[in-house]
Motif scaffolding. Sequence first.
Motif, short mmCIF file in Angstrom:
data_model
loop_
_atom_site.label_atom_id
_atom_site.label_comp_id
_atom_site.label_asym_id
_atom_site.label_seq_id
_atom_site.Cartn_x
_atom_site.Cartn_y
_atom_site.Cartn_z
N GLY A 130 0.84 -1.20 0.00
CA GLY A 130 0.00 0.00 0.00
C GLY A 130 0.87 1.25 0.00
N ARG A 131 0.31 2.37 -0.45
CA ARG A 131 1.08 3.60 -0.48
C ARG A 131 0.12 4.79 -0.44
NH1 ARG A 131 1.35 0.49 -4.24
NH2 ARG A 131 0.00 0.84 -6.03
N LEU A 132 0.64 5.89 0.05
CA LEU A 132 -0.08 7.16 0.08
C LEU A 132 0.74 8.18 -0.69
CD1 LEU A 132 -2.16 9.25 1.05
CD2 LEU A 132 -0.82 9.46 3.16
N LYS A 133 0.16 8.71 -1.76
CA LYS A 133 0.82 9.73 -2.56
C LYS A 133 0.15 11.07 -2.27
CE LYS A 133 2.26 10.80 -7.30
NZ LYS A 133 2.25 10.33 -8.71
N THR A 134 0.94 12.05 -1.90
CA THR A 134 0.43 13.36 -1.49
C THR A 134 1.07 14.45 -2.32
OG1 THR A 134 0.15 12.56 0.78
CG2 THR A 134 0.13 14.94 0.44
N THR A 135 0.25 15.38 -2.80
CA THR A 135 0.75 16.57 -3.50
C THR A 135 0.06 17.79 -2.92
OG1 THR A 135 1.03 15.28 -5.54
CG2 THR A 135 1.10 17.67 -5.74
N ILE A 136 0.86 18.69 -2.36
CA ILE A 136 0.34 19.89 -1.71
C ILE A 136 1.03 21.11 -2.32
CG2 ILE A 136 0.15 21.15 0.47
CD1 ILE A 136 0.13 18.46 1.91
N THR A 158 -3.75 10.30 -2.77
CA THR A 158 -4.11 9.05 -3.42
C THR A 158 -3.66 7.88 -2.56
OG1 THR A 158 -3.86 10.03 -5.62
CG2 THR A 158 -3.93 7.64 -5.49
N PHE A 159 -4.62 7.09 -2.08
CA PHE A 159 -4.33 5.83 -1.41
C PHE A 159 -4.46 4.71 -2.45
CE2 PHE A 159 -5.79 8.53 2.04
CZ PHE A 159 -4.94 8.20 3.08
N SER A 160 -3.53 3.77 -2.45
CA SER A 160 -3.63 2.65 -3.37
C SER A 160 -2.93 1.43 -2.78
CB SER A 160 -3.04 3.00 -4.74
OG SER A 160 -1.69 3.35 -4.62
N GLN A 161 -3.31 0.26 -3.28
CA GLN A 161 -2.71 -0.99 -2.81
C GLN A 161 -2.75 -2.02 -3.93
OE1 GLN A 161 -4.84 -3.16 0.22
NE2 GLN A 161 -3.01 -4.23 0.93
N ASP A 162 -1.63 -2.72 -4.11
CA ASP A 162 -1.56 -3.84 -5.03
C ASP A 162 -1.85 -5.12 -4.25
OD1 ASP A 162 -0.65 -2.09 -7.07
OD2 ASP A 162 1.38 -2.20 -6.23
N ILE A 163 -2.83 -5.88 -4.74
CA ILE A 163 -3.21 -7.14 -4.07
C ILE A 163 -2.86 -8.28 -5.02
CG2 ILE A 163 -5.06 -8.43 -2.97
CD1 ILE A 163 -6.53 -5.80 -2.56
N ASP A 164 -1.73 -8.91 -4.77
CA ASP A 164 -1.21 -9.91 -5.70
C ASP A 164 -2.15 -11.10 -5.81
OD1 ASP A 164 1.09 -10.86 -7.37
OD2 ASP A 164 1.06 -12.48 -5.89
N LEU A 198 -5.27 -11.25 -5.77
CA LEU A 198 -6.42 -10.93 -6.60
C LEU A 198 -6.02 -10.37 -7.97
CD1 LEU A 198 -8.77 -9.23 -3.96
CD2 LEU A 198 -8.79 -11.60 -4.75
N LYS A 199 -4.70 -10.25 -8.19
CA LYS A 199 -4.19 -9.67 -9.43
C LYS A 199 -4.84 -8.31 -9.70
CE LYS A 199 -3.24 -14.22 -11.43
NZ LYS A 199 -3.46 -15.13 -12.56
N SER A 200 -4.93 -7.53 -8.64
CA SER A 200 -5.69 -6.28 -8.71
C SER A 200 -4.98 -5.16 -7.98
CB SER A 200 -7.08 -6.47 -8.10
OG SER A 200 -7.81 -7.47 -8.75
N THR A 201 -5.41 -3.96 -8.29
CA THR A 201 -4.98 -2.76 -7.59
C THR A 201 -6.21 -1.89 -7.33
OG1 THR A 201 -2.79 -2.75 -8.63
CG2 THR A 201 -3.57 -0.67 -7.69
N TRP A 202 -6.38 -1.46 -6.08
CA TRP A 202 -7.44 -0.51 -5.78
C TRP A 202 -6.82 0.85 -5.46
CZ3 TRP A 202 -7.55 2.19 -1.27
CH2 TRP A 202 -6.88 1.64 -0.16
N SER A 203 -7.56 1.91 -5.70
CA SER A 203 -7.06 3.25 -5.38
C SER A 203 -8.23 4.15 -5.00
CB SER A 203 -6.29 3.85 -6.55
OG SER A 203 -7.14 4.04 -7.67
N ALA A 204 -7.92 5.12 -4.18
CA ALA A 204 -8.90 6.15 -3.78
C ALA A 204 -8.21 7.50 -3.86
CB ALA A 204 -9.41 5.89 -2.36
N PHE A 205 -8.76 8.38 -4.70
CA PHE A 205 -8.18 9.70 -4.93
C PHE A 205 -9.07 10.76 -4.29
CE2 PHE A 205 -8.27 13.54 -7.70
CZ PHE A 205 -6.99 14.00 -7.42
N PHE A 206 -8.46 11.66 -3.53
CA PHE A 206 -9.18 12.72 -2.85
C PHE A 206 -8.57 14.08 -3.23
CE2 PHE A 206 -9.33 8.94 -0.24
CZ PHE A 206 -10.68 8.82 0.08
N TYR A 207 -9.42 14.99 -3.62
CA TYR A 207 -8.99 16.33 -3.99
C TYR A 207 -9.87 17.32 -3.26
CZ TYR A 207 -7.98 20.36 -7.04
OH TYR A 207 -7.62 21.59 -7.53
N THR A 208 -9.24 18.26 -2.55
CA THR A 208 -9.99 19.16 -1.68
C THR A 208 -10.53 20.39 -2.39
OG1 THR A 208 -7.96 20.27 -0.98
CG2 THR A 208 -8.72 18.40 0.35
N GLY A 209 -10.54 20.37 -3.72
CA GLY A 209 -11.14 21.45 -4.47
C GLY A 209 -10.22 22.64 -4.64
N TRP A 210 -10.75 23.72 -5.21
CA TRP A 210 -9.94 24.90 -5.47
C TRP A 210 -10.80 26.16 -5.39
CZ3 TRP A 210 -12.17 27.35 -9.56
CH2 TRP A 210 -12.81 26.56 -10.52
#
Length: 665
Positions: A526-532, A561-567, A569-581
């Motif tokens: 799993g990983r958390l990608k952050t851009t501020i 962006t939260f995401s995780q590779d699940i070997d 299930l041969k899958s990757t899920w992700s959740a992207f959050f943007y606080t607007g502008w």
Amino acid sequence: MKSCGAAVLAAALLSGSALAADDQGSVLQYPISFFADARPSTAYDMITRLPGFVFDDGQSARGFAGTAGNVLIDGQRPTAKTNDLQSILNRIPANDVDHIELIRGGAQGIDMHGQAVVANIVRKTVESTQLVADISNDIWTDGHMVPSASLQLTRRVGQSTYEFALETSTSYDDSVGHGFYNIKDLTNGTTRNYGLRYKSWGIGWMTTGAATVPLWGGQFKANFTYQDSPQSSTEAFTGANDSFSNIDSWAQKRGEIGLHWVGPVGDTELETLALQRFGRDTDNQIQDAIGDIETFAQRTRTVESILRATLRYRPNADLTLEGGAEGAYNELDGGSVYTINGTIVPLPNANARVEERRGEVFAQAMWSFSPKWKLEAGSRFEYSVIAEQGGISREFFYPKPRVLLSYTPEPNTQIRMKAERVLGQLDFTNFIASASLTSTGVSAGNAHLAPDRHWQYQIAFERHFWERGAVSLSLTHEDISGVLDYIPVPSGSGFFNAPGNIGGGHKNLVDISSMLPLDFLGLPNGRLKTTIAWKLTGVRDPATGETRAISGVRPRSYKFTFSQDIDSLKSTWSAFFYTGWHENSYRPDRFRDRNLPPLYVELEWDYKPTPQWMIAVAAKNVGQFNYDDQNTFYSGLRGSSPAVQWTDYQVHSQARLYVEVRRTF
């Protein structure tokens, strides 16, 4: 548990990365195995997973050097401007990539094109043929859809590569939906309320091709692109006593041919480039109300021709010298017509023909004067002549020096300091009258524009950890001359707004990005990608004389962006959050306040049962944001005239389902 996690994270920041590094630690190499858990489909999928890297698609502007993104392919920048960098990377299958290099602060023999950090995609050289078919569809809750499809062919034979793609060129506005439009008369306090329904989308097509072959001891590449991108939008306003509508139909046609050769000439390396582009744009707007019909039509034709040559010489392993020249010719020919109830309303600069002849010479050196220190210094000198309809001709000369100093105490840590003079790029369409009948109204053209000039000073810190983790921080200050905004242009007894230079300003930026592996929290792979990003700007308002923010600059941006590779299930899920502008824009007779309140959310599941198949399903705009656009209009110049009208345009957007199927043969 929290204190344990914090301790582990602190240890990670103090630890280093075990990835291979070379060129005094400035280049980190990521083998294909680094991306294996994600089962990437394209080179772009791989780029988004690079620790400490934020993708930059480049700019759409005049010339070639000033428009580069931050990704190279086999050490070279793609010879294309019409075809955006993200699309190019999405056409490169992941199994065609050998490894990716992250180049920080420069490397000997690599043209960074003004970027401090670039990624270099190194492709395999084995013989292969790949055919990729991709279909996708965006489906909104009201049932309307925007489907896409593409077919891509890549053939490698020895040192030669042949590429071809045919695909749809789709476009849409993610704020389509229902809402309201309120108009308040500030002189008597009365308000008219309207219900609103907004639709916008378009489907066109695009074809691209390229051939890369050995020639004269070097490498020659020829590429072409043709794109036809129509789009239309409809806004229907329904009130208690009256109704009206806005219809806007526009189309862009783009064509491009590029020729590129790089190879040895004696003890030096020569790189040459020729690029020819053309464009045709049309825009037709109709605002239809009872007793009041307004129309606006615009046609533009653009041509751009570029010739560029660069010579590189490496007297030793620690020094690279580079020099060259670029010549360009730009032309715009266009006109606009604005009518009210069939009567033509004269507009300043309604028609214009603009020609620019521009030449640039440049020289720079990259010197690794110690194993930990690297200096890149040089300058470009630009001379241009802009001739406008009516015999008006203006000359410009701009030196553009640049210094970048990099300190790499160890391969996983780097500090960079940069000072540079950057020249903004003129948009020739600003020379011609334009309009948005619903929001900003009609604007005059201005044939006396000059580019804005920026002195940029930046310091950046970057730290890699835990193999897959990284954090970077940059602080930038800009002193700006000739800020581009809007000025009043006299017309009859009043004035029109027109693009113009309004004086000096400043901009301060703080950018923070990070990639945090979440294994220490019990989320394997799993990983958390952050851009501020924070931006603080200032310029003196020509209408009020007071200092205010630069128009159109969004002061805050937060993306997670939260995401995780699940070997299993041969899958990757992700959740992207943007606080607007939120952004403000200023014109001589109006003030505009636009915002997208939080929170924008995307949830996605990618399933890759085999290396040949990829199926993606995503729920986008889950929260269904509200787009709000408020305008205050004044009887004359702001600051010296009263406000006479206030409007509030708000759309409640729709969630949409995205489905994609990709097959590699």
